[in-house]
Design a protein around this motif. Structure first.
Motif, short mmCIF file in Angstrom:
data_model
loop_
_atom_site.label_atom_id
_atom_site.label_comp_id
_atom_site.label_asym_id
_atom_site.label_seq_id
_atom_site.Cartn_x
_atom_site.Cartn_y
_atom_site.Cartn_z
N PHE A 1 65.32 25.07 4.81
CA PHE A 1 65.72 26.22 4.05
C PHE A 1 66.21 27.45 3.59
O PHE A 1 66.17 28.09 4.79
CB PHE A 1 64.09 26.75 2.88
CG PHE A 1 63.47 26.71 3.89
CD1 PHE A 1 63.13 28.26 4.11
CD2 PHE A 1 62.50 26.33 4.82
CE1 PHE A 1 61.94 29.05 5.51
CE2 PHE A 1 61.77 26.94 5.99
CZ PHE A 1 61.35 28.11 5.95
N ALA A 2 67.20 27.46 3.00
CA ALA A 2 67.90 28.54 2.70
C ALA A 2 67.37 29.81 2.34
O ALA A 2 67.42 31.07 2.60
CB ALA A 2 69.64 29.27 2.35
N ASN A 3 66.57 29.48 1.25
CA ASN A 3 66.26 30.43 0.24
C ASN A 3 64.41 30.41 -0.42
O ASN A 3 63.66 29.14 -0.08
CB ASN A 3 66.66 30.87 -1.09
CG ASN A 3 66.81 29.74 -1.31
OD1 ASN A 3 66.09 28.77 -2.05
ND2 ASN A 3 68.28 29.41 -1.70
N ALA A 4 63.42 31.21 -1.06
CA ALA A 4 62.13 30.36 -1.48
C ALA A 4 62.92 29.51 -2.20
O ALA A 4 61.69 28.59 -2.17
CB ALA A 4 61.62 31.91 -2.24
N ALA A 5 63.46 29.51 -3.27
CA ALA A 5 63.48 27.97 -4.14
C ALA A 5 63.64 27.50 -3.56
O ALA A 5 62.99 25.92 -3.73
CB ALA A 5 64.96 28.18 -5.77
N GLU A 6 64.55 26.49 -2.02
CA GLU A 6 64.26 24.97 -1.55
C GLU A 6 63.73 25.63 -0.88
O GLU A 6 62.99 23.78 -1.09
CB GLU A 6 65.41 25.67 -0.16
CG GLU A 6 66.76 25.54 -0.84
CD GLU A 6 68.12 25.60 -0.10
OE1 GLU A 6 69.40 26.21 -0.47
OE2 GLU A 6 68.33 25.79 0.94
N LEU B 1 60.16 26.14 -2.02
CA LEU B 1 59.33 25.90 -2.70
C LEU B 1 59.65 24.16 -3.49
O LEU B 1 58.64 23.37 -3.42
CB LEU B 1 58.76 26.42 -4.05
CG LEU B 1 58.52 27.80 -3.81
CD1 LEU B 1 58.62 28.62 -5.40
CD2 LEU B 1 56.96 27.14 -3.63
N ALA B 2 61.27 23.72 -4.09
CA ALA B 2 61.32 22.79 -4.05
C ALA B 2 60.78 21.31 -2.94
O ALA B 2 60.06 20.18 -2.81
CB ALA B 2 62.73 22.81 -4.21
N SER B 3 61.10 22.09 -1.31
CA SER B 3 60.71 21.25 -0.15
C SER B 3 59.13 20.58 -0.99
O SER B 3 58.68 19.65 -0.08
CB SER B 3 61.16 21.56 0.84
OG SER B 3 61.24 20.51 1.92
#
Ligand code: SF4
Length: 484
Positions: free
Chosen positions: A196-201, A203-205
């Protein structure tokens, strides 16, 4: 050497070291050992007759108060911040006087004087405010080797070549993202199953595969090391954090340095115990503050601490963890349940810390105190939210709330010592972390400002911040407090 890569392991982010500073003590110590080892690996160690070190920028400005020259000499001797006797480091530099024997890696004898470790606060090396140049000479005075290192925060150290490569890599990724191109695996090695490169990624994962943030981090960690090693590493980190709290609650006296700051955590403990004996019930916040101050007093005294994610901010995560255990006495009685809870706590904190390290900075010299205390507060908020049963969205919300109210926090240590305002600041940030988690747990995780936005805001604020407020002790409290 601890270096930066795209994936920041929780076992690298939390490292056992010594106080008072991860960037100004632990990092320079590691740089000293790395330089000596590189000489040894080239077969050049036995030719070295002298070593000179220049501490630039912030390392030069606040190096004395942070024990940086001592750390550099100890590192050249081969002492490891994780395993050394903390009493072996202070005085290493002053003892050199006009010339004293130093054993590089404990073997090669050279003579060094205090003047061989020079402070150059006005020299800023191009890569980072915390730069240092090591030069080794032979008996004829010819250069055997020279290397620039950067202490980039949290005890991580990079050579100038590694820093340039990392910057080029980041630029390539940024350009690819702007162009909407998929991330090039050559520049973004995904050596873990859930990158994950950021929090959105992140969370999505978690959402897509029904995992918690801690489970995601665990699966990433065990893809890099045997599970037993990861578990043992996490347990050791928590044990060291907890022992540090206890040591700080027990030790009394004056902290080193000219500010003559008296330790307070032990007196706090004694008062709280007396109040409880008299029937006071809800003293959990007072205990939380005492835990944080205990750790930061240990840190200021150059004793054993866990970098979390830096030494200046080392009290927040242990304090909030101990607070969690204190308010769950049933859990504290169950060793295995405690172990699992603290693994979840550290894995969650580590995943959040990795976002700050990757996308902003955890270095006070780069981002001010928002990068140190702010990041630790955010990590602790998310982590306690997780062990209190928060969903990944609530954890992200807690971490965001905690940083949002630390934005703009400057670094202005009085006298260049990690004491004022640092010790109390950890106590306050520990309370903020708990409040942020409570607030997030009352919601459903939906909120306006994302964690990624607040991390980017912190990064930009750090860039805009005057260097006076970035670990140089030339602004704020550092110039307005009269030192007696
Ligand atoms: S003010 Fe903050 S960033 Fe600066 S030394 Fe203290 S804890 Fe670290």
């Amino acid at each position: 050497m601890r270096t930066m890569s795209s994936y920041v392991s929780v076992l690298d982010l939390f490292s056992v070291g010594i106080g008072p500073s991860s960037s100004h003590t632990v990092g320079p110590m590691r740089a000293g050992t790395t330089f000596a080892r590189a000489l040894d690996e080239r077969g050049a160690l036995d030719r070295v007759a002298a070593v000179k070190v220049v501490l630039c920028g912030s390392l030069g400005a606040t190096g004395i108060g942070h024990g940086t020259p001592d750390a550099v000499v100890a590192g050249l001797r081969g002492l490891d911040p994780e395993t050394c006797d903390p009493d072996d480091v202070p005085g290493s530099w002053e003892r050199l006087g006009d010339g004293h024997e130093v054993r590089l890696l404990g073997r090669r004898v050279v003579t060094m004087a205090t003047a061989d470790v020079r402070l150059a606060p006005l020299t800023r090396l191009p890569g980072h405010p915390n730069g240092m140049r090591f030069t080794a000479f032979d008996a004829a005075g010819d250069v055997v080797a020279e290397q620039v290192y950067y202490s980039v925060g949290g005890g991580f150290v990079l050579t100038e070549q590694e820093l340039e490569a990392a910057a080029a890599n980041e630029e390539a990724q940024h350009a690819a993202e702007l162009a909407g191109a998929p991330i090039d695996p050559a520049t973004e090695p995904s050596d873990v199953p859930h990158p994950f490169a950021n929090a959105a990624e992140l969370l999505a994962s978690c959402t897509l595969e029904g995992r918690s943030i801690a489970e995601t981090a665990w699966e990433n960690e065990v893809s890099l090391r045997p599970a037993a090693e990861v578990g043992a590493g996490l347990d050791r980190i928590w044990r060291t954090m907890s022992e540090c709290v206890d040591a700080g609650l027990d030790r009394h006296g004056m902290l080193p340095g000219r500010l003559k700051v008296r330790r307070r955590a032990r007196a706090q403990r004694e008062k709280l115990e007396a109040a409880e004996a008299e029937g006071s019930s809800d003293l959990s916040i007072e205990w939380l503050q005492a835990y944080a101050m205990a750790v930061n007093e240990e840190n200021a005294d150059a004793r054993r601490v866990v970098t979390a994610p830096t030494n200046g901010a080392a009290g927040i995560i242990p304090a909030v963890g101990r607070h969690f255990l204190r308010i769950h006495p049933d859990l504290s009685a169950d060793e295995e349940a405690t172990r699992q809870a603290m693994r979840t706590y550290l894995l969650t904190a580590g995943a959040i810390g990795a976002l700050y390290k990757r996308n902003a900075s955890i270095s006070g010299a780069e981002a001010g105190c928002q990068g140190e205390v702010g990041s630790a507060c955010s990590m602790a908020a998310g982590a306690i939210c997780a062990v209190l049963g928060g969903t990944p969205a609530q954890v992200e919300n807690a971490a965001e709330i905690a940083m949002e109210h630390n934005l703009g926090l400057t670094c202005d240590p009085v006298g260049g010592l990690v004491q004022v305002p640092c010790i109390e600041r950890n106590a306050i940030a520990a309370c903020t972390a708990v409040s942020a988690a409570k607030l997030a747990l009352q919601g459903d995780g939906a909120h306006v400002v994302s964690l990624d936005t607040v991390i980017e805001t912190m990064r930009q604020t750090g860039l805009d911040m005057s260097t006076k407020y970035k670990e140089t002790s030339t602004g704020g409290l550092a110039v307005n407090v009269i030192e007696c």
